[in-house]
Design an enzyme around this catalytic site. Structure first.
Site, mmCIF file in Angstrom:
data_model
loop_
_atom_site.group_PDB
_atom_site.id
_atom_site.type_symbol
_atom_site.label_atom_id
_atom_site.label_comp_id
_atom_site.label_asym_id
_atom_site.label_seq_id
_atom_site.Cartn_x
_atom_site.Cartn_y
_atom_site.Cartn_z
ATOM 1 N N ASN A 155 -7.218 -2.473 14.641
ATOM 2 C CA ASN A 155 -8.623 -2.787 14.356
ATOM 3 C C ASN A 155 -8.765 -3.995 13.428
ATOM 4 O OD1 ASN A 155 -7.803 -1.800 11.911
ATOM 5 N ND2 ASN A 155 -9.214 -0.076 11.830
ATOM 6 N N ASP A 197 0.811 -1.212 0.000
ATOM 7 C CA ASP A 197 0.000 0.000 0.000
ATOM 8 C C ASP A 197 0.849 1.268 0.000
ATOM 9 O OD1 ASP A 197 0.961 -0.449 2.553
ATOM 10 O OD2 ASP A 197 -0.986 -0.695 3.481
ATOM 11 N N GLU A 240 -9.548 -1.695 5.546
ATOM 12 C CA GLU A 240 -10.150 -1.365 6.839
ATOM 13 C C GLU A 240 -11.379 -2.241 7.097
ATOM 14 O OE1 GLU A 240 -8.678 0.379 8.889
ATOM 15 O OE2 GLU A 240 -7.918 2.276 8.120
ATOM 16 N N HIS A 285 -7.142 -4.491 10.528
ATOM 17 C CA HIS A 285 -6.956 -4.281 9.083
ATOM 18 C C HIS A 285 -5.666 -4.938 8.599
ATOM 19 C CE1 HIS A 285 -4.774 -0.240 9.946
ATOM 20 N NE2 HIS A 285 -3.881 -0.983 9.318
HETATM 21 C C1 GLP Z 1 -0.408 0.505 8.474
HETATM 22 C C2 GLP Z 1 -0.062 -0.386 7.275
HETATM 23 C C3 GLP Z 1 -0.288 -1.846 7.588
HETATM 24 C C4 GLP Z 1 0.370 -2.209 8.903
HETATM 25 C C5 GLP Z 1 -0.208 -1.354 10.011
HETATM 26 C C6 GLP Z 1 0.351 -1.676 11.392
HETATM 27 O O1 GLP Z 1 -1.769 0.690 8.580
HETATM 28 N N1 GLP Z 1 -0.812 -0.027 6.130
HETATM 29 O O2 GLP Z 1 0.227 -2.642 6.521
HETATM 30 O O3 GLP Z 1 0.172 -3.563 9.167
HETATM 31 O O4 GLP Z 1 0.074 0.001 9.700
HETATM 32 O O5 GLP Z 1 1.521 -0.967 11.617
HETATM 33 P P1 GLP Z 1 2.510 -1.207 12.830
HETATM 34 O O6 GLP Z 1 3.296 -2.396 12.486
HETATM 35 O O7 GLP Z 1 3.346 0.035 12.875
HETATM 36 O O8 GLP Z 1 1.669 -1.372 14.035
#
Ligand code: GLP
Length: 247
Positions: free
Chosen positions: A136, A67, A143, A138
């Site tokens: 949440n 993404d 989402e 995702h």
């Molecule tokens: C963002 C990314 C996700 C990732 C999430 C969690 O939303 N788009 O791919 O899994 O963050 O991030 P973190 O690992 O910093 O908690």
């Protein structure tokens, strides 16, 4: 679905790195799906170490990132392009022509998303997709409420994700509201999934992902349907699981 509980963050990311490295050694021209966020940072660090110290080579590997924020150019320090360069690509021998990250400044989002899907197909499909998870539930930027069959497209970020990501931006207003993300259907076509989650803040999402019913309201629960999904968590991330899993 294989659930592996590791003692701490370092062990969790080392386990993930071993799996990625073993695929690259078996198939040097493999296709990796990559994730951003703080969780996979240790994985990238360990892969860089393996490149420097153990002769792991990335020159034939193709990568597709999950993404990117809409509206951030690749040079923006909070863009996922920038994140990947600074934390991984700049330190290994990957061929820049084989790196794909969704483009947040594209003018024709629909055409771009279709092109991205086609490039994944042309590359032969993703062999191993690395995933993090949002608090949440995702995955990528799919989402809660995302179609479980969705493809690469633009998504509005949820209030919680905007709040979670605000720590990386100077002002709350600067946090992007939209992202281009691989869809859940796109992710599920990868031959292997490796989902990483550490810390207390992820424990509820992990409980629902591993032990809850499959629902679009917790998009990560779809990994239960994948034949080759591995979930690697640390002790804190596993703290709400009701059963015992492999260490
Ligand atoms: C963002 C990314 C996700 C990732 C999430 C969690 O939303 N788009 O791919 O899994 O963050 O991030 P973190 O690992 O910093 O908690």
């Amino acid at each position: 679905m294989l659930v592996i509980v590791k003692e701490d963050y370092d062990e969790m990311t080392r386990e993930a790195a071993r799996r990625v490295a073993s695929l690259i050694r078996k198939k040097p021209d493999c296709v990796l799906g990559l994730a951003t966020g703080s969780t996979p940072l240790g994985l990238y660090k360990e892969l860089i170490r393996m490149y420097k110290e153990e002769g792991l080579r990335f020159s034939k590997v193709t990568t597709f990132n999950l993404d990117e924020y809409v509206g951030l150019p690749p040079t923006h320090p909070q863009s996922y392009h920038y994140f990947m360069r600074v934390n991984f690509f700049d330190h290994i021998d990957i061929n820049p022509r084989y790196i794909y990250v969704p483009h947040g400044m594209t003018e024709d989002v629909a055409a771009f998303c279709q092109w991205y899907e086609e490039e994944i197909q042309k590359a032969g499909g993703i062999d191993l997709q690395v995933l993090g998870i949002g608090a949440n539930g995702h995955i990528a930027f799919n989402e809660p409420g995302s179609s479980l069959g969705s493809r690469t497209r633009i998504k509005t970020l949820s209030e919680q994700t905007i709040k979670d990501n605000a720590r990386f931006f100077e002002r709350f207003e600067d946090v992007p509201r939209y992202a281009i993300t691989m869809g859940i259907g796109t992710i599920m076509e990868a031959r292997q999934l490796v989902l990483l989650a550490g810390g207390r803040g992820k424990a509820q999402a992990i409980k629902e992902t591993v032990e809850g019913p499959i629902t679009a309201m917790v998009p990560a629960t779809i990994v239960q349907m994948h034949q080759w999904a591995t979930i690697i968590v640390d002790k804190e991330g596993a703290s709400l699981l009701s059963r015992t899993y492999d260490g």
